[in-house]
Motif scaffolding. Sequence first.
Motif, short mmCIF file in Angstrom:
data_model
loop_
_atom_site.label_atom_id
_atom_site.label_comp_id
_atom_site.label_asym_id
_atom_site.label_seq_id
_atom_site.Cartn_x
_atom_site.Cartn_y
_atom_site.Cartn_z
N UNK A 142 0.85 -1.16 0.20
CA UNK A 142 -0.29 -0.10 -0.03
C UNK A 142 0.76 1.21 0.02
N UNK A 143 0.51 2.39 -0.77
CA UNK A 143 1.34 3.49 -0.77
C UNK A 143 1.22 4.29 0.49
N UNK A 144 1.98 4.84 0.89
CA UNK A 144 1.86 5.88 2.26
C UNK A 144 2.76 6.86 2.08
N UNK A 145 2.44 8.10 3.00
CA UNK A 145 3.01 9.23 3.17
C UNK A 145 3.93 9.15 4.79
N UNK A 146 4.56 10.01 4.91
CA UNK A 146 5.06 10.19 6.58
C UNK A 146 4.35 11.24 6.95
N UNK A 147 3.93 11.54 8.14
CA UNK A 147 3.34 12.41 8.73
C UNK A 147 3.89 12.79 10.14
N UNK A 148 4.16 13.95 10.40
CA UNK A 148 4.88 14.32 11.48
C UNK A 148 3.93 14.24 12.72
N UNK A 149 4.10 13.59 13.95
CA UNK A 149 3.61 13.50 15.06
C UNK A 149 3.86 15.00 15.73
N UNK A 150 2.84 15.90 15.48
CA UNK A 150 3.48 17.31 15.93
C UNK A 150 3.37 17.35 17.54
N UNK A 151 2.42 16.73 18.05
CA UNK A 151 2.32 16.84 19.80
C UNK A 151 3.55 16.00 20.19
N UNK A 152 3.79 15.16 19.67
CA UNK A 152 4.95 14.36 20.18
C UNK A 152 6.45 15.22 19.88
N UNK A 153 6.48 15.82 18.91
CA UNK A 153 7.66 16.61 18.52
C UNK A 153 7.77 17.74 19.44
N UNK A 154 6.63 18.51 19.38
CA UNK A 154 6.56 19.76 20.41
C UNK A 154 7.15 19.23 21.75
N UNK A 155 6.36 18.13 22.11
CA UNK A 155 6.84 17.75 23.67
C UNK A 155 8.25 17.61 23.83
N UNK A 156 9.01 17.21 22.65
CA UNK A 156 10.40 16.80 22.48
C UNK A 156 11.18 18.18 22.71
N UNK A 157 10.93 19.13 21.96
CA UNK A 157 11.55 20.24 21.78
C UNK A 157 11.22 21.40 22.77
N UNK A 158 10.09 21.19 23.42
CA UNK A 158 9.76 22.40 24.20
C UNK A 158 9.37 23.65 23.55
N UNK A 159 9.16 24.84 24.01
CA UNK A 159 8.92 26.04 23.35
C UNK A 159 9.78 26.73 22.61
N UNK A 160 9.48 27.11 21.02
CA UNK A 160 10.32 27.65 20.23
C UNK A 160 9.93 28.77 19.80
N UNK A 161 10.96 29.58 19.06
CA UNK A 161 10.64 30.85 18.60
C UNK A 161 11.38 31.01 17.26
N UNK A 162 10.98 32.06 16.64
CA UNK A 162 11.71 32.49 15.46
C UNK A 162 11.30 34.04 14.95
N UNK A 163 12.25 34.42 14.14
CA UNK A 163 12.18 36.15 14.16
C UNK A 163 11.79 36.36 13.03
N UNK A 164 10.60 37.45 12.74
CA UNK A 164 10.27 37.89 11.28
C UNK A 164 10.33 39.19 11.53
N UNK A 165 10.88 39.87 10.39
CA UNK A 165 11.21 41.24 10.61
C UNK A 165 9.91 42.23 10.60
N UNK A 166 8.88 41.64 10.36
CA UNK A 166 7.65 42.42 10.38
C UNK A 166 7.07 42.34 11.69
N UNK A 167 7.14 41.07 12.31
CA UNK A 167 6.22 40.58 13.35
C UNK A 167 7.30 40.47 14.60
N UNK A 168 8.51 40.54 14.56
CA UNK A 168 9.41 40.32 15.68
C UNK A 168 9.46 38.90 16.12
N UNK A 169 9.66 38.90 17.47
CA UNK A 169 9.90 37.43 17.89
C UNK A 169 8.60 36.52 17.72
N UNK A 170 8.40 35.54 16.99
CA UNK A 170 7.17 34.73 17.06
C UNK A 170 7.17 33.47 17.74
#
Length: 284
Positions: A142-170
């Motif tokens: 059967x054909x399949x794709x891989x999906x990210x388990x976002x909840x698990x991934x977020x639990x692993x990394x903890x809170x993250x931020x990124x910088x956008x020149x119009x929005x500042x720290x996001x």
Amino acid sequence: MTRFAPSPTGFLHVGHAYSALFAYEAAQRSAGRFLVRMEDIDPQRCRQEFERAILDDLLWLGIRWSGGVRHQSSNLETYGKAVDRLRQASLIYPCFCTRQQIRSEIAESSRAPHGPSGEMLYPGICKQLSEVDQARRILSGERYAWRLDVAKAVAKTGPLEWFDYREGEVPAEPEKLGDVIIARKDAPTSYHLAVTLDDHLQGVTLVTRGQDLFHATHIHRLLQSLLGLRTPRYYHHNLILDHAGQRLAKRNRALTVRHLRERNTKPDDVWRLLNLGPTSRRTG
Ligand code: GLU
């Protein structure tokens, strides 16, 4: 270092030209380098003819890039290795669903969560599969794709931020996009994975792209953390809209650079139309 990363699925239209000129100008202002990359992982829609036309239109506009053009289609192995790492960390799961199945599941369910652009989020059908069921279906071909388990991934990394020149720290909110596809059924990667890896591997320090991709950055930030990649800064610029206020579509031929060239428009007129380049330099 900035980049322009078109998918060669149509001719360059003025919306793309704006994006390219924006990135090119940003690199020039800071005496940085500007790269071009072809995001050509979709074998059904990408065509050589469009790639040639896009590069030719960029040159006509006076845009010069550093080094050769990177092709995502030539780097599938690199993406495949990242998929393996995410799989070994149990952060992705195989998804056998067709679009139709996802649509019916959502139609039947009382709750249909939507993403920031109104798109339906994956309802998690294949997330419930046992390892035995996953293996059985994979082995049956059967054909399949891989999906990210976002909840698990977020639990692993903890809170993250990124910088956008119009929005500042996001604050990163990847949950907003749900369990996105990391590797498609027809390619060992997806837009999200390939773009994140490439920006790191090419040393891009400023990602400039349309506002329509603002929320995708939440996922890219998460992938950077999971895969140990650098986080560039971002500038999500406004989109060029047509008279009806709609995004420009590739099928709208009148707004392609090709069409403007055929009608004897000059490169400077395009820069002026887009309020960039020679004009923006003149007015500061
Ligand atoms: N390939 C994407 C597009 O053509 C752009 C991706 C990006 O700049 O991150 O819309």
